[in-house]
Motif scaffolding. Sequence first.
Motif, PDB file in Angstrom:
ATOM      1  N   UNK A  58       0.822  -1.207   0.000  1.00 17.71           N
ATOM      2  CA  UNK A  58       0.000   0.000   0.000  1.00 17.71           C
ATOM      3  C   UNK A  58       0.857   1.258   0.000  1.00 17.71           C
ATOM      4  N   UNK A  59       0.341   2.306  -0.605  1.00 17.66           N
ATOM      5  CA  UNK A  59       1.010   3.610  -0.530  1.00 17.66           C
ATOM      6  C   UNK A  59       0.415   4.449   0.598  1.00 17.66           C
ATOM      7  N   UNK A  60      -0.407   3.810   1.435  1.00 19.64           N
ATOM      8  CA  UNK A  60      -1.072   4.550   2.511  1.00 19.64           C
ATOM      9  C   UNK A  60      -0.471   4.293   3.888  1.00 19.64           C
ATOM     10  N   UNK A  61       0.760   3.784   3.906  1.00 21.43           N
ATOM     11  CA  UNK A  61       1.443   3.583   5.184  1.00 21.43           C
ATOM     12  C   UNK A  61       2.301   4.805   5.494  1.00 21.43           C
ATOM     13  N   UNK A  62       2.116   5.344   6.680  1.00 28.57           N
ATOM     14  CA  UNK A  62       2.964   6.449   7.162  1.00 28.57           C
ATOM     15  C   UNK A  62       3.903   5.876   8.210  1.00 28.57           C
ATOM     16  N   UNK A  63       5.171   5.933   7.921  1.00 23.11           N
ATOM     17  CA  UNK A  63       6.148   5.388   8.860  1.00 23.11           C
ATOM     18  C   UNK A  63       6.673   6.496   9.760  1.00 23.11           C
ATOM     19  N   UNK A  64       6.203   6.527  10.990  1.00 17.49           N
ATOM     20  CA  UNK A  64       6.663   7.553  11.935  1.00 17.49           C
ATOM     21  C   UNK A  64       7.597   6.947  12.981  1.00 17.49           C
ATOM     22  N   UNK A  65       8.128   5.780  12.689  1.00 15.96           N
ATOM     23  CA  UNK A  65       8.951   5.109  13.703  1.00 15.96           C
ATOM     24  C   UNK A  65      10.275   5.819  13.926  1.00 15.96           C
ATOM     25  N   UNK A  66      10.742   6.521  12.896  1.00 17.35           N
ATOM     26  CA  UNK A  66      12.033   7.172  13.056  1.00 17.35           C
ATOM     27  C   UNK A  66      11.925   8.649  13.319  1.00 17.35           C
ATOM     28  N   UNK A  67      10.700   9.139  13.518  1.00 17.92           N
ATOM     29  CA  UNK A  67      10.508  10.581  13.580  1.00 17.92           C
ATOM     30  C   UNK A  67      10.646  11.138  14.980  1.00 17.92           C
ATOM     31  N   UNK A  68      10.934  10.263  15.938  1.00 19.02           N
ATOM     32  CA  UNK A  68      11.140  10.746  17.300  1.00 19.02           C
ATOM     33  C   UNK A  68       9.904  11.318  17.935  1.00 19.02           C
ATOM     34  N   UNK A  69       8.742  10.811  17.506  1.00 20.08           N
ATOM     35  CA  UNK A  69       7.499  11.361  18.055  1.00 20.08           C
ATOM     36  C   UNK A  69       7.075  10.627  19.314  1.00 20.08           C
ATOM     37  N   UNK A  70       7.995   9.871  19.886  1.00 22.87           N
ATOM     38  CA  UNK A  70       7.627   9.113  21.079  1.00 22.87           C
ATOM     39  C   UNK A  70       7.733   9.944  22.341  1.00 22.87           C
ATOM     40  N   UNK A  71       7.307  11.172  22.249  1.00 17.54           N
ATOM     41  CA  UNK A  71       7.360  12.055  23.402  1.00 17.54           C
ATOM     42  C   UNK A  71       6.483  11.526  24.518  1.00 17.54           C
ATOM     43  N   UNK A  72       6.830  11.935  25.734  1.00 16.51           N
ATOM     44  CA  UNK A  72       5.965  11.589  26.854  1.00 16.51           C
ATOM     45  C   UNK A  72       6.236  10.209  27.424  1.00 16.51           C
ATOM     46  N   UNK A  73       7.002   9.425  26.728  1.00 13.55           N
ATOM     47  CA  UNK A  73       7.266   8.088  27.241  1.00 13.55           C
ATOM     48  C   UNK A  73       8.758   7.832  27.296  1.00 13.55           C
ATOM     49  N   UNK A  74       9.522   8.903  27.453  1.00 17.06           N
ATOM     50  CA  UNK A  74      10.957   8.752  27.641  1.00 17.06           C
ATOM     51  C   UNK A  74      11.668   8.157  26.448  1.00 17.06           C
ATOM     52  N   UNK A  75      11.416   8.702  25.282  1.00 15.15           N
ATOM     53  CA  UNK A  75      12.161   8.268  24.114  1.00 15.15           C
ATOM     54  C   UNK A  75      11.395   7.350  23.203  1.00 15.15           C
TER      55      UNK A  75
END
Length: 288
Positions: A9-26
């Motif tokens: 699919x072209x509808x997958x957004x990969x945010x695993x490397x975007x450092x958006x894991x705020x609030x949970x210590x990394x």
Amino acid sequence: MKWEGYRQSSNVEDRRGSGSGFGLGGGRISAGAIVIALIGGLLFGIDPLTMLSVITGGGSSMVQEQGPAPPAPPGDTQAAFVSTVLADTEDVWTGLLRQENKIYEPPKLVLFRGAALTACGQGSAAMGPFYCPEDQRIYIDLNFFDTMANQLGAGGDFAQAYVISHEVGHHVQNLLGISERVNAARAHLPRSQANSLSVRVELQADCLAGVWAYHSQRSKGWLEQGDIEEAMNAATQIGDDTLQRKTRDTIVPESFTHGTSAQRTRWFTRGLQTGNMTDCNTLEAGKL
Ligand SMILES: [Zn+2]
């Protein structure tokens, strides 16, 4: 499942490397923490595979649009698998809604780690995969699949496909206006009745997952021996009664939000047997 080589699919957004894991210590959250939160969440009405707005009642819109996603990087088998299953749900649901003279607008699927900003509020890996109707996105932390396999006793690729297609089922409910009607009704109900309505919505998503599986297998024939059993087992292991039994002595049906193991497997099976959406009317069914 023999899934390799099919369209992603072209509808997958990969945010695993975007450092958006705020609030949970990394961002990283341990599999053990996910299980504890999944089970602990039962006490507060939060469950795996849920529809987030049911919990949060919606929230601010904080999602930025992004361009079409590239295919999963080579070697990232899990992401490639998710993307391939998502692509197949797009094919199946486009066809099924066309028969109803409706257009299927596919959801985005966000891969994240730890935490994610959604239009329904902040999503956490500890909730398990969820769908946010406000931004029409499915959110999955791929660590959940490890948790399923290692700690919930629900391993297997088709177990994962069932989870994805259950979330897609929530998107179909959203497109058809079912979610909106149910949420409006829920707002005026006492907790126990609101929960029983949630159960009907969740069981319908299970049934729609079965409908997808029926048509997917008919067009691709990609299921292997044991795949259906993997999905059934996953439906069993994440049934409310089974999850509660793992953590406490007594079962509290009033607190169920997803249905029992037997109900979840029954509705998945019903969709799988006929491939017919009209067999998924859990909202009016006398017996679940
Ligand atoms: Zn659900």
